[in-house]
Design an enzyme around this catalytic site. Structure first.
Site, PDB file in Angstrom:
ATOM      1  CG  ASN B 385     -48.396 -58.554   0.293  1.00 27.46           C
ATOM      2  OD1 ASN B 385     -48.741 -59.930   0.426  1.00 27.46           O
ATOM      3  ND2 ASN B 385     -46.660 -58.629   1.580  1.00 27.46           N
ATOM      4  CG  ASP B 386     -52.371 -58.438   3.845  1.00 27.33           C
ATOM      5  OD1 ASP B 386     -51.411 -59.466   3.562  1.00 27.33           O
ATOM      6  OD2 ASP B 386     -52.040 -57.423   4.693  1.00 27.33           O
ATOM      7  CB  VAL B 387     -54.986 -54.735  -1.296  1.00 30.37           C
ATOM      8  CG1 VAL B 387     -55.376 -53.884   0.378  1.00 30.37           C
ATOM      9  CG2 VAL B 387     -54.099 -54.027  -2.173  1.00 30.37           C
TER      10      VAL B 387
END
Lengths: 97, 459
Positions: B385-387
């Site tokens: 997700n964040d990456v």
């Protein structure tokens, strides 16, 4: 006797060795290497054995015993986990054969 | 003293052990030789341990054997049984044990009352303090990752409280070294250090835990080296220092991969600001079903797979590899793109993929793979997700702004396998999910991978 500046030299050189070892490692090996270095500081077991071996009072014996117990856990656990992780690193060539 | 004295045998064995440790770690830094590395280091450990039984002036051998056997067997069984996904917290646990052992050595030396002089006395106390912090801190990290401790404790003035606690610990330490203080002060000292480890680790969120574990690993190394100086044990000094230096560098590499300084990881509440400041994302998420994705991938030229922690939770790595093999057999160029902090540890994804049997030569680092995204037909994102959040490039207000990310949004089609519509670990909305070229495949990672395999086979 490891004393004064000799101790400092050992500390400095060993520090550079550690830095050098990690410097060029691909990210793929970061976790196994962290685990591997975690195993290596399991050498604390040796020191704990000496501490327990020289202990005299009940207090020293108790703490020494805990120390050896924890140190053995660090060394053995670190080895098993690292070995299991590294066991999986095979290249596609090795897989085919 | 003859050349073949007991002392020389012991020193030579420790020397050999130190050489084996360094060679072992060196081998572990390349995937080709890594498997041999741990065996070298293991041999070093056996040599050092066995020869220590010959150490002059020692007793209590029975107790020693019992302690080694119980500690060793417990660790052996737990290490063999733990699932690959739970590896990070086991490393934290074993590391904490090492820190505790270093603290125990310091405690025995201090309670023993032997005068080590100013320099070695200071080293003994510092090693004891660092070891205690590493011990209790690692246990908190273990409890958090194991799910035993769900809450992240934060209170106003926490950093000042920790700073005061650190100062108090150092003051008591100074008093012990200079005044050769007795029992009560030593107990107080270790108590303060143990509490410091807990309060330092409590406010740190789960996403930052890998960095913290790595830091405690380095600290334990340092503590071991310090106690090595006190005990005049060369193997401990060298092994401890090497690990301390290597661990520090590794910690920095990890913090850098998240575009954050170490101080930022330790002293800032990440999740707090994230939810408050993250700006709204316009657009909608567009669902797709597995059959369509199967067709898309089967006729693609190049597919890049981006795994994240969600893949680990779903235990989807085996199914993902099965899917990959299927695609490769159809002539699709499939590569895995790994973000440095994907999962809960750097390299965590690599270990999981390796477990499933994925050869390491189709797994690529961020820097190697990013230029390939624009030419990829499909970027398949599984539980990451964040990456892959492009906000890190575009929105200076976002807490993850500036973090290097995988350029998955530049692929022609982006498929995101995700369980629900929630935000990522950091609590930030992911702009990638709202892009025109993105389709969402809702469901459990493993189930969806199975459906994709089915879809490709049907063709």
């Amino acid at each position: 006797m490891i004393d004064g500046f000799i101790a400092l030299y050992i500390f400095m050189l060993a520090g550079f060795v550690g830095h050098e070892i990690i410097g060029k490692v691909p990210a793929i090996l970061h976790t196994p290497l962290m685990s591997g270095s975690n195993f290596v500081h399991g050498i604390v077991l040796v020191g704990a054995m000496v501490a327990l071996g020289r202990a005299e009072t009940t207090l020293e014996l108790t703490i020494g015993f805990i120390g050896v117990f924890l140190g053995a856990g660090n060394a053995v656990g670190g080895y098993v986990v690292t070995e299991r992780m590294l066991e999986m690193f095979k290249s596609s060539k090795e897989k085919d054969s | 003293m003859s050349f073949l004295s007991l002392e020389n045998l012991i020193e030579a064995s420790y020397f050999l052990a130190a050489v084996l440790f360094i060679m072992g770690l060196k081998k572990m830094s390349s995937p080709v030789t890594a498997r041999g590395g741990i065996i070298w280091a293991g041999a070093g450990m056996v040599v050092a341990t066995v020869v220590t039984f010959l150490y002059p002036g020692m007793g209590n051998y029975m107790l020693m054997m019992i302690a080694i056997a119980t500690g060793g067997i417990l660790a052996w069984v737990s290490g063999k049984r733990v699932a690959m996904t739970d590896m990070p917290q086991m490393i934290a646990l074993y590391n904490g044990m090492g820190g505790g052992a270093a603290a125990a050595i310091a405690a025995v030396e201090l309670f023993g009352g032997e005068d080590h002089g100013m320099v070695f006395g200071t080293l003994a106390v510092l090693g004891g303090m660092i070891g205690s912090v590493s011990f209790s801190g690692s246990l908190v990290a273990f409890a958090k990752l194991q799910g035993l401790m769900k809450t992240t404790v934060r209170f106003p003035g926490q950093q000042i409280f920790n700073l005061l606690l650190l100062t108090a610990t150092l003051l008591v330490a100074g008093y012990i070294v200079t005044q050769h203080a007795e029992f009560n002060y030593i107990v107080l000292f270790f108590g303060l250090a143990l509490v410091l480890g807990i309060t330092m680790t409590l406010p740190i969120g789960g996403a930052d835990m890998p960095v913290v574990i790595s830091l405690y690993n380095a600290l334990t190394g340092l503590a071991v080296a310090f106690e090595g100086f006190v005990l005049q044990n060369a193997a401990m000094i060298i092994a401890g220092t090497v690990v301390g230096a290597a661990g520090t560098l590794l910690t920095q590499l990890m913090a850098k991969a998240m575009n954050r300084s170490l101080g930022n990881v330790l002293f800032s509440g990440f999740g707090d600001t994230a939810i408050a400041e993250g700006s709204e994302v316009a657009g909608s998420m567009k669902p797709i079903d597995a059959t369509d994705v199967g067709v898309m991938m089967a006729f693609a030229e190049k597919v890049l797979i981006v795994p994240g922690y969600g893949m680990a939770v779903a235990q989807a790595q085996h199914k993902v590899w099965e899917l990959t093999q299927l695609l490769i057999s159809r002539g699709v160029d499939v590569k895995f793109a790994i973000h440095p902090v994907a999962g809960r540890m750097p390299g965590h994804m690599n270990v999981l993929l390796a477990e499933a049997g994925v050869p390491y030569d189709i797994i690529y680092d961020q820097d190697e793979i990013n230029p390939e995204f624009p030419t990829a037909d499909v970027a398949l994102i599984i539980g990451a997700n964040d990456v892959v959040n492009p906000v890190a490039r575009t929105d200076p207000a976002s807490p993850i702004y500036g973090m290097p990310i995988l350029d998955a949004d530049k692929a022609r089609n982006v498929i995101v396998i995700k369980r629900g519509q929630g935000a990522g670990f950091s609590g930030i909305e992911n702009a990638l999910f709202f892009l025109d070229n993105t389709r969402m495949l809702y469901g459990d990672g493993q189930a969806m991978a199975s459906e994709l395999i089915h879809a490709v086979k049907e063709l």
